[in-house]
Design an enzyme around this catalytic site. Structure first.
Site, PDB file in Angstrom:
ATOM      1  CG  ASP A  67      -0.515  -0.553   2.283  1.00  0.00           C
ATOM      2  OD1 ASP A  67       0.947  -0.482   2.727  1.00  0.00           O
ATOM      3  OD2 ASP A  67      -0.947  -1.334   3.278  1.00  0.00           O
ATOM      4  CG  ASN A 137      -8.978  -2.312  11.872  1.00  0.00           C
ATOM      5  OD1 ASN A 137      -7.817  -3.144  11.296  1.00  0.00           O
ATOM      6  ND2 ASN A 137      -9.177  -1.442  11.201  1.00  0.00           N
ATOM      7  CG  HIS A 139      -5.966  -3.094   8.391  1.00  0.00           C
ATOM      8  ND1 HIS A 139      -6.063  -1.919   8.922  1.00  0.00           N
ATOM      9  CD2 HIS A 139      -4.793  -3.154   8.900  1.00  0.00           C
ATOM     10  CE1 HIS A 139      -5.101  -1.430   9.169  1.00  0.00           C
ATOM     11  NE2 HIS A 139      -4.149  -2.194   9.289  1.00  0.00           N
ATOM     12  CD  GLU A 144      -8.891   0.314   7.765  1.00  0.00           C
ATOM     13  OE1 GLU A 144      -8.914  -0.937   8.369  1.00  0.00           O
ATOM     14  OE2 GLU A 144      -7.957   1.105   7.623  1.00  0.00           O
TER      15      GLU A 144
HETATM   16  C1  F6R Z   1       1.030  -1.936   6.248  1.00  0.00           C
HETATM   17  C2  F6R Z   1       0.103  -2.432   6.054  1.00  0.00           C
HETATM   18  C3  F6R Z   1      -0.791  -2.415   7.414  1.00  0.00           C
HETATM   19  C4  F6R Z   1       0.366  -3.034   8.565  1.00  0.00           C
HETATM   20  C5  F6R Z   1      -0.795  -2.939   9.780  1.00  0.00           C
HETATM   21  C6  F6R Z   1      -0.012  -3.150  11.171  1.00  0.00           C
HETATM   22  O1  F6R Z   1       1.873  -1.683   5.029  1.00  0.00           O
HETATM   23  O2  F6R Z   1      -0.409  -2.700   5.073  1.00  0.00           O
HETATM   24  O3  F6R Z   1      -1.825  -3.628   7.307  1.00  0.00           O
HETATM   25  O4  F6R Z   1       0.667  -4.089   8.296  1.00  0.00           O
HETATM   26  O5  F6R Z   1      -1.237  -2.003  10.060  1.00  0.00           O
HETATM   27  O6  F6R Z   1       0.712  -2.104  11.436  1.00  0.00           O
HETATM   28  P1  F6R Z   1       1.928  -2.123  12.586  1.00  0.00           P
HETATM   29  O7  F6R Z   1       2.894  -3.016  12.070  1.00  0.00           O
HETATM   30  O8  F6R Z   1       2.411  -0.787  12.364  1.00  0.00           O
HETATM   31  O9  F6R Z   1       1.267  -2.555  13.912  1.00  0.00           O
END
Ligand code: F6R
Length: 269
Positions: A67, A137, A139, A144
């Site tokens: 992303d 959550n 994702h 989401e």
């Molecule tokens: C990042 C992404 C997100 C993160 C997720 C966890 O490229 O796609 O799905 O992997 O939000 O983020 P952290 O590792 O910061 O807890």
């Protein structure tokens, strides 16, 4: 799904890096799907060490990130392009031209980015190994809760929870994007193998829902139950709400013997 419970976040980083290096050693031109965020940072740093020790090369590798934010340009230190360059790409021998993020150029219609990114992934031969983190959550990428399980790369609005979790990375008053372009859930599931990492108590509920809950768009990561080759690396804290924990430990021990004879999910370095 292979659930591998390790002692701590450092062990998760070490194991994840070992598996990626092992893949590159057996397939130097592998296509990696990569994630940003706090979780994989230590793993990228470990991979840099392995590169410096000449135990892995990225010379022929291609990468596709999950992303990228919409509304800030690549040079902004908050962009995921900046994150990847700063934390990883600038310290290894990857060709920057072979590193891709679903970024939207200035004045480009963001709706055109997704189909183009999908075509680029297809043209590269598909993703061999997709690295994922998981949101509190549930994702994956920025898919989401409620995202279509058949979704493809597209623009997504970030959930309030995600904005709050990610706000720590932004200074007070700094612009925090509310939109991103993310690989879809179906895009992620096209990867041949998936490596998902989760560390810390704050991830324990999402991990339990992913592994032991129903497959539902309300926990996008739960779709990974349907994928044929997923390894979930978790530390003790992130594993703390798993009901079937003893079984995973038993299966890991039993698998170890098989791995030694016949190879494993991926060969460790
Ligand atoms: C990042 C992404 C997100 C993160 C997720 C966890 O490229 O796609 O799905 O992997 O939000 O983020 P952290 O590792 O910061 O807890």
């Amino acid at each position: 799904m292979e659930v591998i419970v390790l002692d701590d976040a450092q062990a998760v980083a070490q194991k994840g890096a070992g598996l990626i290096a092992g893949l590159l050693n057996s397939k130097p031109a592998a296509v990696l799907g990569l994630a940003t965020g706090r979780t994989p940072l230590a793993m990228y740093h470990r991979l840099v060490e392995l590169y410096k020790e000449r135990r892995v090369s990225f010379a022929d590798a291609t990468t596709f990130n999950l992303d990228e934010y919409l509304g800030i340009d690549a040079h902004n230190p908050q962009s995921y392009r900046s994150y990847m360059d700063r934390e990883f790409f600038h310290h290894i021998n990857i060709k920057l031209a072979n590193t891709h993020l679903p970024a939207c150029a200035e004045r480009e219609n963001p709706r055109h980015v997704g189909p183009r990114y999908e075509a680029m992934i297809r043209d590269a031969g598909g993703v061999d190994l997709q690295v994922l983190g998981i949101g509190q959550n549930g994702h994956i990428g920025f898919n989401e809760p409620g995202s279509s399980l058949g979704s493809r790369t597209r623009v997504k609005t970030l959930a309030e929870r995600t904005l709050k979790d990610n706000s720590q990375a932004f200074e007070k008053g700094e612009f925090q994007p509310k939109l991103a372009i993310t690989m879809g859930i179906a895009t992620i599931c096209d990867a041949r193998k998936i490596l998902i990492l989760a560390t810390g108590k704050h991830k324990s509920q999402a991990v339990a829902a992913t592994v032991e809950g129903p497959v539902t768009a309300w926990c996008p990561a739960s779709i990974l139950q349907m994928h044929e080759s997923v390894a979930l690396l978790v530390d003790q804290e992130a594993a703390s709400q798993l009901k079937n924990r003893d079984y995973y430990a038993l299966a890991c021990r039993e698998n170890e013997a098989l791995h030694q004879r016949f190879g494993q999910f991926l060969e460790d370095v």
